[in-house]
Design an enzyme around this catalytic site. Sequence first.
Site, PDB file in Angstrom:
ATOM      1  N   ASP A   1       0.859  -1.167   0.000  1.00  0.00           N
ATOM      2  CA  ASP A   1       0.000   0.000   0.000  1.00  0.00           C
ATOM      3  C   ASP A   1       0.900   1.223   0.000  1.00  0.00           C
ATOM      4  O   ASP A   1       1.660   1.453   0.945  1.00  0.00           O
ATOM      5  CB  ASP A   1      -0.897  -0.014   1.246  1.00  0.00           C
ATOM      6  CG  ASP A   1      -1.853   1.173   1.320  1.00  0.00           C
ATOM      7  OD1 ASP A   1      -1.687   2.136   0.537  1.00  0.00           O
ATOM      8  OD2 ASP A   1      -2.764   1.137   2.167  1.00  0.00           O
TER       9      ASP A   1
ATOM     10  N   VAL B   1      -7.055   8.419 -20.558  1.00  0.00           N
ATOM     11  CA  VAL B   1      -6.397   7.192 -21.006  1.00  0.00           C
ATOM     12  C   VAL B   1      -7.295   6.018 -20.644  1.00  0.00           C
ATOM     13  O   VAL B   1      -7.952   6.021 -19.600  1.00  0.00           O
ATOM     14  CB  VAL B   1      -5.007   7.039 -20.339  1.00  0.00           C
ATOM     15  CG1 VAL B   1      -4.341   5.736 -20.764  1.00  0.00           C
ATOM     16  CG2 VAL B   1      -4.119   8.229 -20.695  1.00  0.00           C
TER      17      VAL B   1
ATOM     18  N   THR C   1      -7.821   3.194 -18.930  1.00  0.00           N
ATOM     19  CA  THR C   1      -7.246   2.457 -17.809  1.00  0.00           C
ATOM     20  C   THR C   1      -8.360   1.921 -16.919  1.00  0.00           C
ATOM     21  O   THR C   1      -9.544   2.232 -17.108  1.00  0.00           O
ATOM     22  CB  THR C   1      -6.334   3.364 -16.967  1.00  0.00           C
ATOM     23  OG1 THR C   1      -7.142   4.395 -16.366  1.00  0.00           O
ATOM     24  CG2 THR C   1      -5.231   3.982 -17.813  1.00  0.00           C
TER      25      THR C   1
ATOM     26  N   TYR D   1      -9.085  14.366  -6.348  1.00  0.00           N
ATOM     27  CA  TYR D   1      -8.123  13.841  -7.315  1.00  0.00           C
ATOM     28  C   TYR D   1      -7.284  14.981  -7.900  1.00  0.00           C
ATOM     29  O   TYR D   1      -6.060  14.885  -8.001  1.00  0.00           O
ATOM     30  CB  TYR D   1      -8.867  13.090  -8.419  1.00  0.00           C
ATOM     31  CG  TYR D   1      -7.968  12.420  -9.433  1.00  0.00           C
ATOM     32  CD1 TYR D   1      -7.293  11.243  -9.119  1.00  0.00           C
ATOM     33  CD2 TYR D   1      -7.804  12.958 -10.710  1.00  0.00           C
ATOM     34  CE1 TYR D   1      -6.476  10.615 -10.044  1.00  0.00           C
ATOM     35  CE2 TYR D   1      -6.989  12.343 -11.646  1.00  0.00           C
ATOM     36  CZ  TYR D   1      -6.327  11.171 -11.304  1.00  0.00           C
ATOM     37  OH  TYR D   1      -5.515  10.555 -12.234  1.00  0.00           O
TER      38      TYR D   1
ATOM     39  N   SER E   1      -1.318  14.024 -13.597  1.00  0.00           N
ATOM     40  CA  SER E   1      -2.489  13.990 -14.472  1.00  0.00           C
ATOM     41  C   SER E   1      -2.737  15.403 -14.987  1.00  0.00           C
ATOM     42  O   SER E   1      -2.343  16.385 -14.339  1.00  0.00           O
ATOM     43  CB  SER E   1      -3.722  13.504 -13.690  1.00  0.00           C
ATOM     44  OG  SER E   1      -4.919  13.714 -14.421  1.00  0.00           O
TER      45      SER E   1
ATOM     46  N   LYS F   1      -3.178  15.384  -7.547  1.00  0.00           N
ATOM     47  CA  LYS F   1      -2.297  15.383  -8.715  1.00  0.00           C
ATOM     48  C   LYS F   1      -1.614  16.734  -8.913  1.00  0.00           C
ATOM     49  O   LYS F   1      -0.467  16.796  -9.382  1.00  0.00           O
ATOM     50  CB  LYS F   1      -3.083  14.977  -9.961  1.00  0.00           C
ATOM     51  CG  LYS F   1      -3.544  13.519  -9.939  1.00  0.00           C
ATOM     52  CD  LYS F   1      -2.373  12.569  -9.812  1.00  0.00           C
ATOM     53  CE  LYS F   1      -2.779  11.115  -9.989  1.00  0.00           C
ATOM     54  NZ  LYS F   1      -1.614  10.194  -9.920  1.00  0.00           N
TER      55      LYS F   1
END
Length: 201
Positions: free
Chosen positions: A20, A144, A146, A111, A98, A115
């Site tokens: 982790d 992308v 993913t 997020y 990102s 980033k």
Amino acid sequence: MATADAVADTGGRSLAIPCDAADGPGVDAAVRQVLDWEGRLDVVANVAAIALSKPFHETDPEDWARIIAVNLTGTFLVTRACTDALMATHGVVVNVASTAGISGIAGMSAYCASKGGVVVFTRALARKYGPAGIRVNCVCPGAVDTAITRALHGHTPPPATAPLGRRGRAEEIAAAITYLASDEAGFVTGSVLVGDGGSQA
């Protein structure tokens, strides 16, 4: 584990260690295992990430904390654990941020914050450790195909709106990481390499 098996199938050497990225002692132990196995460390790629799509006012503190812990603090923990070994080899760090860390995305505040932190963290380390011979760069992928993208949008994500008219492939981002880790990028540090099909143009 599948990646390690694929490397072995092509005749390469690999070691897979479940970890982790947000667990400091676990990260330290994993890095020690790598050094015991190989004896040196030349490249570190911080790729682990999680995401959440939820309006900001509905974002739980626990969700926020976990995303920051994995995406930003995890990058810090892994890099910190590797710094001494990288100084010994004049190694390379490549962080995966990102385009969400460059321009905001509605509904993904945690997020984006994580980033964006990775982008500036990269630049700070490049300034600090350049004199020690360590290069530090980051890749900022756009949309992308993913597992994270599929989890957020399902198996039929919205159409790509980038000028190139498609979503990126994981292999293309891997190629960007490989370039930044290579001697061909020997004079590149503190850089943000965007791979988004032109969305930031």
